[in-house]
Design a protein around this motif. Sequence first.
Motif, PDB file in Angstrom:
ATOM      1  N   THR A 119      33.603  37.900  24.701  1.00 39.77           N
ATOM      2  CA  THR A 119      33.820  37.492  26.080  1.00 39.77           C
ATOM      3  C   THR A 119      32.768  38.181  26.918  1.00 39.77           C
ATOM      4  O   THR A 119      31.980  38.989  26.428  1.00 39.77           O
ATOM      5  CB  THR A 119      35.222  37.906  26.558  1.00 39.77           C
ATOM      6  OG1 THR A 119      35.265  39.329  26.649  1.00 39.77           O
ATOM      7  CG2 THR A 119      36.298  37.435  25.612  1.00 39.77           C
ATOM      8  N   ASP A 120      32.758  37.870  28.211  1.00 45.85           N
ATOM      9  CA  ASP A 120      31.744  38.466  29.075  1.00 45.85           C
ATOM     10  C   ASP A 120      32.103  39.895  29.468  1.00 45.85           C
ATOM     11  O   ASP A 120      31.335  40.582  30.106  1.00 45.85           O
ATOM     12  CB  ASP A 120      31.549  37.629  30.342  1.00 45.85           C
ATOM     13  CG  ASP A 120      32.859  37.393  31.072  1.00 45.85           C
ATOM     14  OD1 ASP A 120      33.901  37.765  30.517  1.00 45.85           O
ATOM     15  OD2 ASP A 120      32.821  36.829  32.182  1.00 45.85           O
ATOM     16  N   GLU A 121      33.291  40.380  29.101  1.00 51.71           N
ATOM     17  CA  GLU A 121      33.695  41.730  29.471  1.00 51.71           C
ATOM     18  C   GLU A 121      33.836  42.664  28.270  1.00 51.71           C
ATOM     19  O   GLU A 121      33.602  43.844  28.361  1.00 51.71           O
ATOM     20  CB  GLU A 121      35.022  41.708  30.238  1.00 51.71           C
ATOM     21  CG  GLU A 121      34.909  41.062  31.604  1.00 51.71           C
ATOM     22  CD  GLU A 121      36.175  41.262  32.415  1.00 51.71           C
ATOM     23  OE1 GLU A 121      37.004  42.097  32.019  1.00 51.71           O
ATOM     24  OE2 GLU A 121      36.329  40.586  33.430  1.00 51.71           O
ATOM     25  N   ASP A 134      46.847  38.198  30.521  1.00 44.69           N
ATOM     26  CA  ASP A 134      47.228  37.021  31.313  1.00 44.69           C
ATOM     27  C   ASP A 134      48.738  36.852  31.407  1.00 44.69           C
ATOM     28  O   ASP A 134      49.277  36.648  32.503  1.00 44.69           O
ATOM     29  CB  ASP A 134      46.613  35.762  30.706  1.00 44.69           C
ATOM     30  CG  ASP A 134      45.098  35.801  30.715  1.00 44.69           C
ATOM     31  OD1 ASP A 134      44.481  34.925  31.320  1.00 44.69           O
ATOM     32  OD2 ASP A 134      44.525  36.723  30.102  1.00 44.69           O
ATOM     33  N   ASN A 337      41.933  47.425  35.336  1.00 44.80           N
ATOM     34  CA  ASN A 337      40.921  46.368  35.167  1.00 44.80           C
ATOM     35  C   ASN A 337      41.141  45.699  33.818  1.00 44.80           C
ATOM     36  O   ASN A 337      40.389  45.917  32.863  1.00 44.80           O
ATOM     37  CB  ASN A 337      39.503  46.955  35.252  1.00 44.80           C
ATOM     38  CG  ASN A 337      39.218  47.539  36.616  1.00 44.80           C
ATOM     39  OD1 ASN A 337      39.424  46.887  37.631  1.00 44.80           O
ATOM     40  ND2 ASN A 337      38.736  48.772  36.650  1.00 44.80           N
ATOM     41  N   VAL A 340      41.219  39.499  30.972  1.00 48.48           N
ATOM     42  CA  VAL A 340      41.982  38.265  31.180  1.00 48.48           C
ATOM     43  C   VAL A 340      41.094  37.064  30.868  1.00 48.48           C
ATOM     44  O   VAL A 340      39.868  37.121  30.983  1.00 48.48           O
ATOM     45  CB  VAL A 340      42.504  38.150  32.629  1.00 48.48           C
ATOM     46  CG1 VAL A 340      43.499  39.260  32.942  1.00 48.48           C
ATOM     47  CG2 VAL A 340      41.370  38.155  33.628  1.00 48.48           C
ATOM     48  N   LYS A 341      41.730  35.977  30.471  1.00 45.42           N
ATOM     49  CA  LYS A 341      41.016  34.722  30.261  1.00 45.42           C
ATOM     50  C   LYS A 341      40.905  33.936  31.561  1.00 45.42           C
ATOM     51  O   LYS A 341      39.878  33.334  31.847  1.00 45.42           O
ATOM     52  CB  LYS A 341      41.744  33.890  29.197  1.00 45.42           C
ATOM     53  CG  LYS A 341      41.765  34.515  27.813  1.00 45.42           C
ATOM     54  CD  LYS A 341      42.526  33.651  26.821  1.00 45.42           C
ATOM     55  CE  LYS A 341      42.562  34.291  25.435  1.00 45.42           C
ATOM     56  NZ  LYS A 341      43.331  33.484  24.470  1.00 45.42           N
ATOM     57  N   ASP A 342      42.000  33.938  32.347  1.00 47.36           N
ATOM     58  CA  ASP A 342      42.024  33.226  33.616  1.00 47.36           C
ATOM     59  C   ASP A 342      41.629  34.191  34.726  1.00 47.36           C
ATOM     60  O   ASP A 342      42.430  35.003  35.182  1.00 47.36           O
ATOM     61  CB  ASP A 342      43.425  32.658  33.861  1.00 47.36           C
ATOM     62  CG  ASP A 342      43.489  31.800  35.111  1.00 47.36           C
ATOM     63  OD1 ASP A 342      42.470  31.706  35.830  1.00 47.36           O
ATOM     64  OD2 ASP A 342      44.569  31.212  35.379  1.00 47.36           O
ATOM     65  N   LYS A 343      40.365  34.091  35.184  1.00 51.16           N
ATOM     66  CA  LYS A 343      39.857  35.023  36.184  1.00 51.16           C
ATOM     67  C   LYS A 343      40.529  34.854  37.541  1.00 51.16           C
ATOM     68  O   LYS A 343      40.481  35.762  38.383  1.00 51.16           O
ATOM     69  CB  LYS A 343      38.341  34.844  36.345  1.00 51.16           C
ATOM     70  CG  LYS A 343      37.541  35.038  35.066  1.00 51.16           C
ATOM     71  CD  LYS A 343      37.726  36.429  34.493  1.00 51.16           C
ATOM     72  CE  LYS A 343      36.902  36.629  33.227  1.00 51.16           C
ATOM     73  NZ  LYS A 343      37.122  37.939  32.612  1.00 51.16           N
ATOM     74  N   ASN A 344      41.176  33.720  37.769  1.00 52.92           N
ATOM     75  CA  ASN A 344      41.848  33.515  39.049  1.00 52.92           C
ATOM     76  C   ASN A 344      43.018  34.482  39.228  1.00 52.92           C
ATOM     77  O   ASN A 344      43.435  34.758  40.361  1.00 52.92           O
ATOM     78  CB  ASN A 344      42.357  32.069  39.162  1.00 52.92           C
ATOM     79  CG  ASN A 344      41.219  31.068  39.253  1.00 52.92           C
ATOM     80  OD1 ASN A 344      40.175  31.361  39.838  1.00 52.92           O
ATOM     81  ND2 ASN A 344      41.398  29.899  38.655  1.00 52.92           N
ATOM     82  N   ALA A 347      41.403  37.544  40.854  1.00 52.17           N
ATOM     83  CA  ALA A 347      40.322  37.273  41.808  1.00 52.17           C
ATOM     84  C   ALA A 347      40.510  38.082  43.086  1.00 52.17           C
ATOM     85  O   ALA A 347      41.601  38.585  43.385  1.00 52.17           O
ATOM     86  CB  ALA A 347      40.282  35.779  42.131  1.00 52.17           C
ATOM     87  N   GLN A 353      45.079  42.080  42.915  1.00 49.17           N
ATOM     88  CA  GLN A 353      44.094  42.939  43.557  1.00 49.17           C
ATOM     89  C   GLN A 353      44.727  43.797  44.649  1.00 49.17           C
ATOM     90  O   GLN A 353      44.375  44.964  44.825  1.00 49.17           O
ATOM     91  CB  GLN A 353      42.949  42.100  44.138  1.00 49.17           C
ATOM     92  CG  GLN A 353      41.945  41.632  43.114  1.00 49.17           C
ATOM     93  CD  GLN A 353      41.225  42.785  42.441  1.00 49.17           C
ATOM     94  OE1 GLN A 353      40.876  43.775  43.089  1.00 49.17           O
ATOM     95  NE2 GLN A 353      41.022  42.685  41.137  1.00 49.17           N
TER      96      GLN A 353
END
Length: 556
Positions: A119-121, A134, A337, A340-344, A347, A353
Amino acid sequence: MQLIHRSPPSSPPRVEDEEMQSLKLMSHNYKQRKRPVRRLLYNLRKHDGDLIRRMAKSISFVFITMCVVSQCFLVGNKVMKHRFPETSKRIASHPASKKIAAASRRVLERHFPPKKISTDEATVELNGINRFADRHIRRFLQIANDPDCKNPEIDLSLDDPAEADRIFNNCKLLIIRNAYSKKFLGEVRNNFTSFMKGLKSGRISTQGTTTTGDEYFYLSRGQGRWEIILPENLAHPDLVADEKILNILNQPHVLGDDIELRSLQSTNAEGGVGVGQTWHYDQQFLFGEGLNDFGIAGHDLPTYSVVIGIPMMDMQREHGPTEFCVGSSAVSGIPDNPLVKDKNLIAEGSLWQQYVQHGENSCPPQLWRSPLLNFGDVVLFDYNIRHRGGWNDSQNMRSILLAIYSRTWFDDINFGNIRRVSYHEEDQKAADVLFRSRLSRPEYMQVEDTTDEEENVQLKDIKDFNPADSRPAPFEINHEQVEFIASNFNVKGIDGSDVILHVNENVVGPFPPGYSRSILGTTGDTFVLKSRDITLGKWIAKSSGQVVFTKDAMVY
């Protein structure tokens, strides 16, 4: 002529350790074994290709057999470590065992590498551990919008235990109205008042131990706040083993059938000087950051310990009732932090947050709950829900009895674990519940001998309660610079107009319900809510932390 190479005199002679010599010997033997195989393959090229195919099948069979044997060796090694640790250590220390284990690992890693997903993280190994948060954050959001969790309460005289189980399973918080009769609870309050007056007068020693081995039972929790573990004569069977209360505790989503009372204590805040608490958990998640380590967090675990709060008075907002952050139990055990797969879900501006923005110093107003309990009501909450006690701005002593229950397998880090036998042998149910309870044992308890004036003093009217030390100085505002988090829970403007937040008569800005704002100021600042230039409420900052504005009052 034979040439002999010698090292220069300036450099010491090279001495190879045993490990290096062993590696060279293994390499030499490997090359020697390789030569016959090469000759065999060369000769096979001259013969029928059918023979080559048969040989390939045989080699494949040997390879698979080696893999199976290697895996069996690793599994057997784990069993040996568990069942025969000393023998396992001797075998593992043998050089041949080390070589076989290393060869087995190389074969398995080369031909069966762990599958990975990038993944990107981060990189998550698919070895049965799901480190994505998630589902936990979605559960957190569901609780925030669940109608049951907006007002999680039942009436014990009307509702059945199954309804209590359903609400508690969703919210991990439950208000139980009419849990005890006022007559019985009045007797409990009289006995507790006598105990408190005895501690203040010196008739009962503040020195002593507990049944679980603690060397104290009386503890200051800040200016004007006292935590006192109660003696066994106050652990009345109808208080700690009430049949209706136990029916709720025995529900499958609460604690189940096998439970114990772990501690019976009181938390007390003196009128006008009882400082508020910071947000906290009674205990962190059972497995720390379990999501990263084991793939479990939040409500993956069943509830293993609960607290029942029993107020000794009708609670008003000025008394500083307990505040809860619903949904916090669903995300215990995950990092701030999370992956998660769903970044929404995480967000900017999301409820998550808002929840992590100030760490554990605040609770978003959408999740904030602070029920007002009447005498006879109780509140039941999970150990993993974030909460705090408020400031006691009244002129009365605020006392709440706390009964802490848990499953029998759970060992609370807050208490000792010395097993004991209850004195309530005539009541088997109470004896079972009290089997491992933490109760106080003062050094002495004299027969009550009070004056008529002391006898008429009620619990709420006890003043200057500080039997162990000198009276603390009155609370003073020191005007230090601190950060405040101001939150609007449900205060609306007049006729639909905006609510405006002022600090020291300076306009901060619009402040609608469900909104939080971080403010840098000093203790002693005056926070004012206005609508159409009409003051809706006023609050003086006492120390850093979060202030929550509500319709009925402002809560610090």
